[in-house]
Design an enzyme around this catalytic site. Structure first.
Site, PDB file in Angstrom:
ATOM      1  N   SER A  30     -59.080  57.765   3.374  1.00 34.40           N
ATOM      2  CA  SER A  30     -58.477  59.288   3.427  1.00 34.40           C
ATOM      3  C   SER A  30     -58.905  59.950   4.630  1.00 34.40           C
ATOM      4  CB  SER A  30     -59.160  60.249   2.354  1.00 34.40           C
ATOM      5  OG  SER A  30     -59.041  61.384   2.313  1.00 34.40           O
ATOM      6  N   TYR A  54     -65.637  63.768  -1.528  1.00 33.00           N
ATOM      7  CA  TYR A  54     -64.766  62.748  -1.574  1.00 33.00           C
ATOM      8  C   TYR A  54     -64.545  62.135  -0.270  1.00 33.00           C
ATOM      9  CZ  TYR A  54     -59.860  60.778  -1.901  1.00 33.00           C
ATOM     10  OH  TYR A  54     -58.862  60.149  -1.924  1.00 33.00           O
ATOM     11  N   LYS A  58     -65.401  57.840   0.619  1.00 33.26           N
ATOM     12  CA  LYS A  58     -64.545  57.045   1.568  1.00 33.26           C
ATOM     13  C   LYS A  58     -65.148  56.508   2.641  1.00 33.26           C
ATOM     14  CE  LYS A  58     -60.910  57.404  -0.980  1.00 33.26           C
ATOM     15  NZ  LYS A  58     -60.315  56.639  -1.866  1.00 33.26           N
TER      16      LYS A  58
END
Length: 239
Positions: A30, A54, A58
């Site tokens: 991402s 998040y 990643k």
């Protein structure tokens, strides 16, 4: 939940892959690994500085994959694809994105407002340092993203042990208001919206430099913002 699903889930997957001598993977990373405070297109060598859970997960999985690549006697073939903002749907209108819970990303919310399922769209911040005060992103058609996976996999299968990290975006800067206005125009619908305060973990500008992907895996995005708006609405309006 992010750490359990993303990191622990990935570790379990990689263990099973090693057990069965399956060591080629295209990983869904991402652009959130880059963090905030960018004013120009982002290249893959930019600092990794996530600002939300998040993004941290990643970045952690990328580090695990790097460790596997470096410690496995050159067996692993890995492509980290750093997605920017995939939107849209298959142009048949049969396959699209409709989260079970409240969506966190913009496009499904726009579609639900257009359907009348939500009263209005909340735009988080109109005082960012951008042309119209709303956040700027790099929106990419989900089918172009799918093609990037196929191209990356083809590249890996033709290679010996390899680790590549690529931005997958269009390189085109689009503000939230740009997207909303284009969606209204293309689909001849109404999107009531209001501005609210910024969210923690957001950034003002996140746009890809995609030249490395274009040069390495023989891929480039083919669809534009109009296609994204039209195809995404076709999926939702059939529901």
């Amino acid at each position: 939940k992010y750490w359990d699903n993303n990191v622990n889930g990935s570790i379990c997957l990689f263990q099973v892959m090693e057990e069965f001598n399956c060591q080629t993977i295209v990983f869904s990373s991402s652009a959130s690994v880059y963090g905030s405070n960018h004013k120009n297109e982002i290249i893959e060598s930019a600092n990794i500085s996530p600002i939300n859970p998040y993004g941290h997960t990643k970045a952690a999985i990328e580090k695990i994959l790097e460790g596997l690549y470096l410690s496995s006697s050159k067996k692993w073939r890995i492509a980290n694809l750093r997605y920017f903002n995939p939107i849209g749907a298959h142009d048949s209108g049969l396959i699209g994105e409709d989260p079970n819970d409240q969506p966190n990303n913009l496009f499904p919310i726009i579609c639900r407002v257009a359907l009348g399922r939500y009263e209005k769209l909340k735009i988080y911040g109109n005082n960012w340092d951008t042309k119209d005060g709303t956040g700027v992103r790099d929106y990419i058609h989900v089918m172009d993203l799918a093609e990037a996976h196929l191209s990356a996999l083809d590249y890996l299968l033709e290679s010996k042990s390899k680790l590549i990290t690529l931005n997958i975006g269009t390189g085109i800067a689009t503000s939230v208001l740009d997207l909303v206005k284009r969606f209204i125009e293309i689909n001849n619908c109404s999107i009531p919206y209001e501005f609210t305060k910024r969210r923690k973990g957001d950034s003002s500008f996140l746009v890809a430099n995609n030249q490395l992907a274009i040069s390495i895996i023989n891929w480039k995005p083919k669809k534009n913002l109009d296609d994204m708006c039209r195809d995404g609405w076709k999926y939702y309006s059939k529901k």
